[in-house]
Design an enzyme around this catalytic site. Structure first.
Site, PDB file in Angstrom:
ATOM      1  N   TYR A 175       2.500  -5.271  29.677  1.00  0.00           N
ATOM      2  CA  TYR A 175       3.678  -4.413  29.875  1.00  0.00           C
ATOM      3  C   TYR A 175       3.211  -3.067  30.408  1.00  0.00           C
ATOM      4  O   TYR A 175       2.240  -2.489  29.912  1.00  0.00           O
ATOM      5  CB  TYR A 175       4.419  -4.240  28.549  1.00  0.00           C
ATOM      6  N   HIS A 176       3.909  -2.527  31.414  1.00  0.00           N
ATOM      7  CA  HIS A 176       3.503  -1.299  32.094  1.00  0.00           C
ATOM      8  C   HIS A 176       4.230  -0.099  31.501  1.00  0.00           C
ATOM      9  O   HIS A 176       5.447   0.008  31.578  1.00  0.00           O
ATOM     10  CB  HIS A 176       3.810  -1.417  33.585  1.00  0.00           C
ATOM     11  N   GLY A 177       3.489   0.837  30.908  1.00  0.00           N
ATOM     12  CA  GLY A 177       4.068   2.073  30.410  1.00  0.00           C
ATOM     13  C   GLY A 177       4.320   3.056  31.538  1.00  0.00           C
ATOM     14  O   GLY A 177       3.983   2.810  32.704  1.00  0.00           O
TER      15      GLY A 177
END
Length: 387
Positions: A129-131
């Site tokens: 998951y990309h912050g």
């Protein structure tokens, strides 16, 4: 004249509670006009808080440029060794990894749960998951290099390669833009590869609700399937060739053994059979490993979800949206159970299966919606998400 404390009663003419408390503190500490000092401190906090919130995110970018400067210095210092060493950058990688690992431990109390799921050797595809800023992946790469001695390749957005000065950093830490064939080649070569299907769009638009924004992207799933299928075809060809050679060798061996001319041929064929089988086992592709970092949205947040900044991104494909944060929240990276390869699954089905696995990590480990204060307090106790 009536004493101030005499008005701190319970009547219609009594002072407000905070004013009364200030008067009491003034008498205790022997300080006059304490309320003015507190008002001034409140004013300074009001003035500087926006500046701090805007500066902290760019402190990470500052650290990245410090890393780049170090790499340039290291490159010049070791220019004479370049002709003699095939691993010129190993020392630089270890130094940088140690610095980032130290920053992770001090600023975020960073932890990785499930490190044993990363193979010691051979390929693996990590989906994460990309912050708003993928600082958790920087920390994760440092952990992998320190504890596994391996470099994890990562697919980055095209705009990153256009940032001034970043080319050396991206080269040393093996970042690539693609294409799909290159990703397949990396996995076939036995390397670790990380992909965030949401990419910059997920970084900008997602928020403290941690919604996954992948759209219809399934390229990573096709990469996994292609890497597996290609290896199986190679193994099938190898197996067919091996069987033909062994069959021919057996007929020759039976004839020569009867004549007592080549008694050592059968053992060599057995060794060849074992070596080929071992090659086939070593060539198998590792499954997809889902990854999620708890509180990554509380560390940094983006304003990219607003209509203006979303339109700017869709129009120019550059992340123009401002960010704020840099808070020392607790960060924990969780690696999920590997997703085994299924020869009957399609790219669409594998992409959906992987998305569900990442979502399961979010549901299990992340408080929804995320709260910055709670994430900060987790630095001081081991409170996990409560259902």
């Amino acid at each position: 004249m009536i004493d101030k404390n005499q008005t701190c009663g319970t009547g219609q003419d009594s002072m407000p509670y905070m004013t009364c408390l200030i008067h009491i503190l003034e008498e205790w500490f022997g300080v006059e006009q304490l309320e003015d000092y507190l008002n001034f401190a409140n004013y300074l906090l009001w003035v500087f808080t926006p500046l701090i919130l805007l500066i902290l995110p760019y402190f990470t970018i500052f650290l990245l440029y410090l890393t780049i400067i170090f790499l340039h210095i290291y490159k010049r210092k070791n220019v004479l060794k370049e002709a003699y060493s095939h691993n010129l950058w190993d020392g630089a990688r270890k130094t940088v990894a140690t610095l980032w690992d130290g920053h992770a431990a001090v600023w975020h109390g960073y932890e990785v749960h499930g490190m044993e799921k990363i193979p010691e050797e051979g390929p693996a595809l990590i989906i994460f998951y990309h912050g708003a800023i993928p600082i958790d992946f920087y920390y994760f790469m440092a952990k992998i290099f320190i504890h596994k001695g391996r470099t994890c390749r990562v697919v980055a957005d095209h705009f990153v390669f256009k940032i001034p000065g970043f080319s050396l950093l991206l080269d040393v830490f093996c970042a690539l833009h693609g294409p799909r064939e290159k990703c397949v080649e990396i996995l076939r070569s036995g390397h670790l590869l990380a992909i965030s299907p949401g990419g910059v769009r997920e970084a900008l638009i997602s928020d403290e609700t941690y919604n996954i924004i992948w759209g219809n992207r399934k390229g990573f799933a096709q990469v996994a399937i292609d890497a597996k299928v290609m290896r199986k075809l190679r193994h099938r060809e190898m197996k067919g060739w091996r069987d033909r050679v062994i069959q021919q060798g057996r007929s020759r061996a039976e004839h020569t053994v009867q004549d007592h001319r080549q008694p050592g041929l059968l053992p060599s064929l057995t060794a060849f059979h074992s070596e080929s089988a071992d090659l086939e086992i070593r060539g198998t592709f590792q499954p997809i490993i889902p990854m999620f970092t708890q509180n990554i949205r509380e560390g940094f947040r983006s304003l990219g979800g607003t209509r203006l900044f979303r339109w700017l991104y869709e129009k120019f494909r550059y992340p123009f949206a401002p960010m704020y944060g840099g808070f020392p929240v607790k960060l924990r990276t969780y690696l999920g159970d590997p997703i085994p390869y299924d020869p009957k699954i399609t790219a669409e089905e594998l992409a959906e299966k992987t998305k569900n696995a990442v979502q399961a990590l979010i549901d299990k480990h992340q408080r929804i919606p995320g709260n910055i204060m709670s994430a900060l307090l987790e630095r001081f106790h081991k409170k996990q998400k409560t259902n």
